[in-house]
Write a protein that holds these residues in place. Structure first.
Motif, PDB file in Angstrom:
ATOM      1  N   PHE A   1       5.835  20.400 -14.268  1.00 23.74           N
ATOM      2  CA  PHE A   1       5.130  19.266 -14.884  1.00 23.74           C
ATOM      3  C   PHE A   1       5.270  18.002 -14.030  1.00 23.74           C
ATOM      4  O   PHE A   1       4.285  17.306 -13.769  1.00 23.74           O
ATOM      5  N   VAL A   2       6.498  17.708 -13.596  1.00 19.32           N
ATOM      6  CA  VAL A   2       6.731  16.475 -12.824  1.00 19.32           C
ATOM      7  C   VAL A   2       6.005  16.530 -11.485  1.00 19.32           C
ATOM      8  O   VAL A   2       5.276  15.604 -11.103  1.00 19.32           O
ATOM      9  N   ILE A   3       6.211  17.632 -10.749  1.00 20.17           N
ATOM     10  CA  ILE A   3       5.564  17.749  -9.431  1.00 20.17           C
ATOM     11  C   ILE A   3       4.049  17.847  -9.584  1.00 20.17           C
ATOM     12  O   ILE A   3       3.288  17.245  -8.820  1.00 20.17           O
ATOM     13  N   GLY A   4       3.606  18.617 -10.586  1.00 21.53           N
ATOM     14  CA  GLY A   4       2.168  18.745 -10.807  1.00 21.53           C
ATOM     15  C   GLY A   4       1.520  17.424 -11.169  1.00 21.53           C
ATOM     16  O   GLY A   4       0.395  17.130 -10.737  1.00 21.53           O
ATOM     17  N   LYS A   5       2.207  16.612 -11.966  1.00 20.22           N
ATOM     18  CA  LYS A   5       1.663  15.302 -12.327  1.00 20.22           C
ATOM     19  C   LYS A   5       1.528  14.407 -11.105  1.00 20.22           C
ATOM     20  O   LYS A   5       0.517  13.702 -10.937  1.00 20.22           O
ATOM     21  N   MET A   6       2.534  14.454 -10.213  1.00 18.14           N
ATOM     22  CA  MET A   6       2.462  13.674  -8.979  1.00 18.14           C
ATOM     23  C   MET A   6       1.309  14.159  -8.105  1.00 18.14           C
ATOM     24  O   MET A   6       0.554  13.354  -7.532  1.00 18.14           O
ATOM     25  N   LEU A   7       1.169  15.487  -7.997  1.00 17.83           N
ATOM     26  CA  LEU A   7       0.075  16.035  -7.196  1.00 17.83           C
ATOM     27  C   LEU A   7      -1.286  15.689  -7.809  1.00 17.83           C
ATOM     28  O   LEU A   7      -2.243  15.382  -7.080  1.00 17.83           O
ATOM     29  N   ALA A   8      -1.372  15.749  -9.138  1.00 17.47           N
ATOM     30  CA  ALA A   8      -2.632  15.411  -9.803  1.00 17.47           C
ATOM     31  C   ALA A   8      -3.029  13.969  -9.525  1.00 17.47           C
ATOM     32  O   ALA A   8      -4.205  13.679  -9.244  1.00 17.47           O
ATOM     33  N   ARG A   9      -2.054  13.070  -9.593  1.00  9.80           N
ATOM     34  CA  ARG A   9      -2.351  11.663  -9.312  1.00  9.80           C
ATOM     35  C   ARG A   9      -2.770  11.478  -7.851  1.00  9.80           C
ATOM     36  O   ARG A   9      -3.733  10.757  -7.547  1.00  9.80           O
ATOM     37  N   GLY A  10      -2.043  12.136  -6.947  1.00 11.00           N
ATOM     38  CA  GLY A  10      -2.375  11.996  -5.522  1.00 11.00           C
ATOM     39  C   GLY A  10      -3.738  12.581  -5.184  1.00 11.00           C
ATOM     40  O   GLY A  10      -4.530  11.958  -4.461  1.00 11.00           O
ATOM     41  N   ILE A  11      -4.037  13.776  -5.709  1.00 11.31           N
ATOM     42  CA  ILE A  11      -5.321  14.414  -5.408  1.00 11.31           C
ATOM     43  C   ILE A  11      -6.472  13.614  -6.011  1.00 11.31           C
ATOM     44  O   ILE A  11      -7.529  13.448  -5.388  1.00 11.31           O
ATOM     45  N   SER A  12      -6.281  13.116  -7.228  1.00 12.33           N
ATOM     46  CA  SER A  12      -7.351  12.331  -7.863  1.00 12.33           C
ATOM     47  C   SER A  12      -7.629  11.052  -7.075  1.00 12.33           C
ATOM     48  O   SER A  12      -8.790  10.645  -6.929  1.00 12.33           O
ATOM     49  N   LYS A  13      -6.581  10.426  -6.535  1.00 13.68           N
ATOM     50  CA  LYS A  13      -6.792   9.230  -5.712  1.00 13.68           C
ATOM     51  C   LYS A  13      -7.526   9.572  -4.422  1.00 13.68           C
ATOM     52  O   LYS A  13      -8.401   8.816  -3.972  1.00 13.68           O
TER      53      LYS A  13
ATOM     54  N   ALA B   1     -12.531   9.455  -1.303  1.00  9.49           N
ATOM     55  CA  ALA B   1     -13.628  10.185  -0.664  1.00  9.49           C
ATOM     56  C   ALA B   1     -14.976   9.775  -1.266  1.00  9.49           C
ATOM     57  O   ALA B   1     -15.963   9.593  -0.540  1.00  9.49           O
ATOM     58  N   ALA B   2     -15.005   9.606  -2.593  1.00 12.60           N
ATOM     59  CA  ALA B   2     -16.239   9.157  -3.241  1.00 12.60           C
ATOM     60  C   ALA B   2     -16.618   7.754  -2.795  1.00 12.60           C
ATOM     61  O   ALA B   2     -17.796   7.446  -2.570  1.00 12.60           O
ATOM     62  N   LEU B   3     -15.606   6.880  -2.635  1.00  9.43           N
ATOM     63  CA  LEU B   3     -15.870   5.511  -2.183  1.00  9.43           C
ATOM     64  C   LEU B   3     -16.381   5.502  -0.746  1.00  9.43           C
ATOM     65  O   LEU B   3     -17.298   4.749  -0.396  1.00  9.43           O
ATOM     66  N   ALA B   4     -15.791   6.358   0.095  1.00 10.29           N
ATOM     67  CA  ALA B   4     -16.205   6.399   1.500  1.00 10.29           C
ATOM     68  C   ALA B   4     -17.628   6.919   1.661  1.00 10.29           C
ATOM     69  O   ALA B   4     -18.363   6.480   2.551  1.00 10.29           O
ATOM     70  N   SER B   5     -18.038   7.825   0.794  1.00 13.80           N
ATOM     71  CA  SER B   5     -19.363   8.423   0.933  1.00 13.80           C
ATOM     72  C   SER B   5     -20.458   7.600   0.265  1.00 13.80           C
ATOM     73  O   SER B   5     -21.612   7.628   0.699  1.00 13.80           O
ATOM     74  N   THR B   6     -20.105   6.855  -0.788  1.00 15.82           N
ATOM     75  CA  THR B   6     -21.133   6.118  -1.539  1.00 15.82           C
ATOM     76  C   THR B   6     -20.957   4.606  -1.503  1.00 15.82           C
ATOM     77  O   THR B   6     -21.887   3.885  -1.873  1.00 15.82           O
ATOM     78  N   LYS B   7     -19.783   4.123  -1.103  1.00 12.82           N
ATOM     79  CA  LYS B   7     -19.493   2.679  -1.102  1.00 12.82           C
ATOM     80  C   LYS B   7     -19.620   2.085  -2.507  1.00 12.82           C
ATOM     81  O   LYS B   7     -19.950   0.919  -2.670  1.00 12.82           O
ATOM     82  N   ASP B   8     -19.326   2.884  -3.486  1.00  8.65           N
ATOM     83  CA  ASP B   8     -19.470   2.465  -4.883  1.00  8.65           C
ATOM     84  C   ASP B   8     -18.101   2.502  -5.554  1.00  8.65           C
ATOM     85  O   ASP B   8     -17.531   3.572  -5.779  1.00  8.65           O
ATOM     86  N   GLU B   9     -17.547   1.337  -5.890  1.00 13.60           N
ATOM     87  CA  GLU B   9     -16.218   1.268  -6.487  1.00 13.60           C
ATOM     88  C   GLU B   9     -16.206   1.835  -7.904  1.00 13.60           C
ATOM     89  O   GLU B   9     -15.195   2.365  -8.359  1.00 13.60           O
ATOM     90  N   MET B  10     -17.324   1.712  -8.629  1.00 11.14           N
ATOM     91  CA  MET B  10     -17.372   2.268  -9.987  1.00 11.14           C
ATOM     92  C   MET B  10     -17.309   3.785  -9.946  1.00 11.14           C
ATOM     93  O   MET B  10     -16.653   4.408 -10.777  1.00 11.14           O
ATOM     94  N   LEU B  11     -17.984   4.402  -8.969  1.00  9.63           N
ATOM     95  CA  LEU B  11     -17.923   5.849  -8.827  1.00  9.63           C
ATOM     96  C   LEU B  11     -16.515   6.285  -8.457  1.00  9.63           C
ATOM     97  O   LEU B  11     -16.023   7.315  -8.937  1.00  9.63           O
ATOM     98  N   GLN B  12     -15.839   5.505  -7.627  1.00 13.60           N
ATOM     99  CA  GLN B  12     -14.453   5.815  -7.269  1.00 13.60           C
ATOM    100  C   GLN B  12     -13.567   5.837  -8.507  1.00 13.60           C
ATOM    101  O   GLN B  12     -12.772   6.765  -8.708  1.00 13.60           O
ATOM    102  N   SER B  13     -13.694   4.815  -9.355  1.00 12.44           N
ATOM    103  CA  SER B  13     -12.891   4.757 -10.577  1.00 12.44           C
ATOM    104  C   SER B  13     -13.205   5.919 -11.497  1.00 12.44           C
ATOM    105  O   SER B  13     -12.295   6.523 -12.091  1.00 12.44           O
TER     106      SER B  13
END
Length: 307
Positions: A54-66, A71-83
């Motif tokens: 749970f602890v390691i998976g939660k850290m990985l989930a946060r890191g992968i989601s960021k 990646a979404a911000l780099a491809s679209t330049k859209d901060e709302m899409l990133q969020s």
């Protein structure tokens, strides 16, 4: 009958005491090594592994989601899409981590997944408006009618886009108030984006008295526009007679400015026109009513007043 029932109750109590004594005897006779080997080590290991997952998976989930959000911000330049991508991906990965942790504890996750699906269906039926807002948010991110920082008008409100969440759009009004509008209302309503284009046209209507010199009034307005640095030369501004109203001649004035200079130019030109009209003796009429009284009526009115 009462005696038989009392006898049954006594027999049951005796059985409970007997079973309890057997358990106590069994526990007292158990070997400590057997307890550690059969209970503490296996179940303790499972619990520790579940916590670690749970602890390691939660850290990985946060890191992968960021990373996905970047990646979404780099491809679209859209901060709302990133969020949006960061939030939804973190929720999904965290759900997988929770299921993996429960599976490590020996819980039947297949039934849990089925339970989650059934609960999701029930929640979906009860939260139709929220799901509509969620789907509208996805569509807004796909079509991108606005971006963060744009000045828009929608849902009866005008403000700068601060953030678009999973369910609501956050606007900051001109007087620094925060307004939350459901995404479903935004998507179904018209959206006016004032920041999408680099230039905007200002629409003025100036009233000029019929007694004033119309040509001079047009020349004064044209000179004000020519001297204003915020007014663009192309497209050229328009100064024309728009209408002959009941008590004035209406001049329509259409200068073009940069979008960022809209209000500065609007206020500056309005003030300059008033000051220059005053200097030139050009009258800006106001609503008034002229009452004409016939001779007989005037005499009767005077007689009444003199009584």
């Amino acid at each position: 009958m009462a005696a038989e029932e009392q006898a049954k109750e006594v027999a049951q109590q005796v059985d409970v005491v007997a079973e309890t004594s057997k358990v106590i005897d069994k526990v007292s006779n158990m070997d400590l090594n057997a307890v550690l080997h059969d209970w503490v080590i296996p179940y303790g290991t499972k619990i520790l592994l579940a916590i670690a997952i749970f602890v390691i998976g939660k850290m990985l989930a946060r890191g992968i989601s960021k990373l996905l959000g970047k990646a979404a911000l780099a491809s679209t330049k859209d901060e709302m899409l990133q969020s949006f991508v960061t939030s939804i991906s973190y929720f999904l990965f965290l759900l997988i981590v929770v299921i993996a942790s429960l599976s490590q504890l020996g819980i039947n996750t297949s039934s849990l997944v089925a339970l989650i699906g059934a609960a999701g269906l029930a929640i979906g039926l009860s939260l139709q408006n929220s799901l509509q807002n969620f789907a509208s948010g996805v569509m807004l991110l796909i079509f991108k009618p606005f971006r963060k920082g744009d000045l828009i008008e929608t849902g009866g409100m005008t403000g700068v886009v601060e953030e678009m969440g999973l369910l609501v759009l956050e606007l900051r009004t001109g007087d620094n108030k925060t307004v939350l509008i459901p995404n479903g209302k935004v998507f179904s309503d018209s959206i006016v984006n004032y920041s999408d284009n680099k230039t905007r046209r200002i629409d003025f209507t100036f009233d000029v008295s019929y007694e004033s010199n119309l040509k001079e009034a047009k020349d004064v307005v044209a000179r004000i526009l020519a001297d204003n640095e915020l007014v663009l030369k192309h497209p050229a501004p328009i100064v024309a007679v728009g209408a002959l109203a009941a008590n004035c001649v209406q001049l329509v004035v259409r200068p073009w400015v940069k979008t960022a200079d809209y209000w500065t130019a609007y206020w500056g030109i309005t003030e300059s026109v008033k000051l220059e009209f005053d200097k030139a003796g050009i009258v800006i009429p106001y609503n008034q009513m002229d009452i004409h009284i016939s001779g007989n009526t005037a005499s009767e009115l005077n007689n009444e007043l003199n009584k």
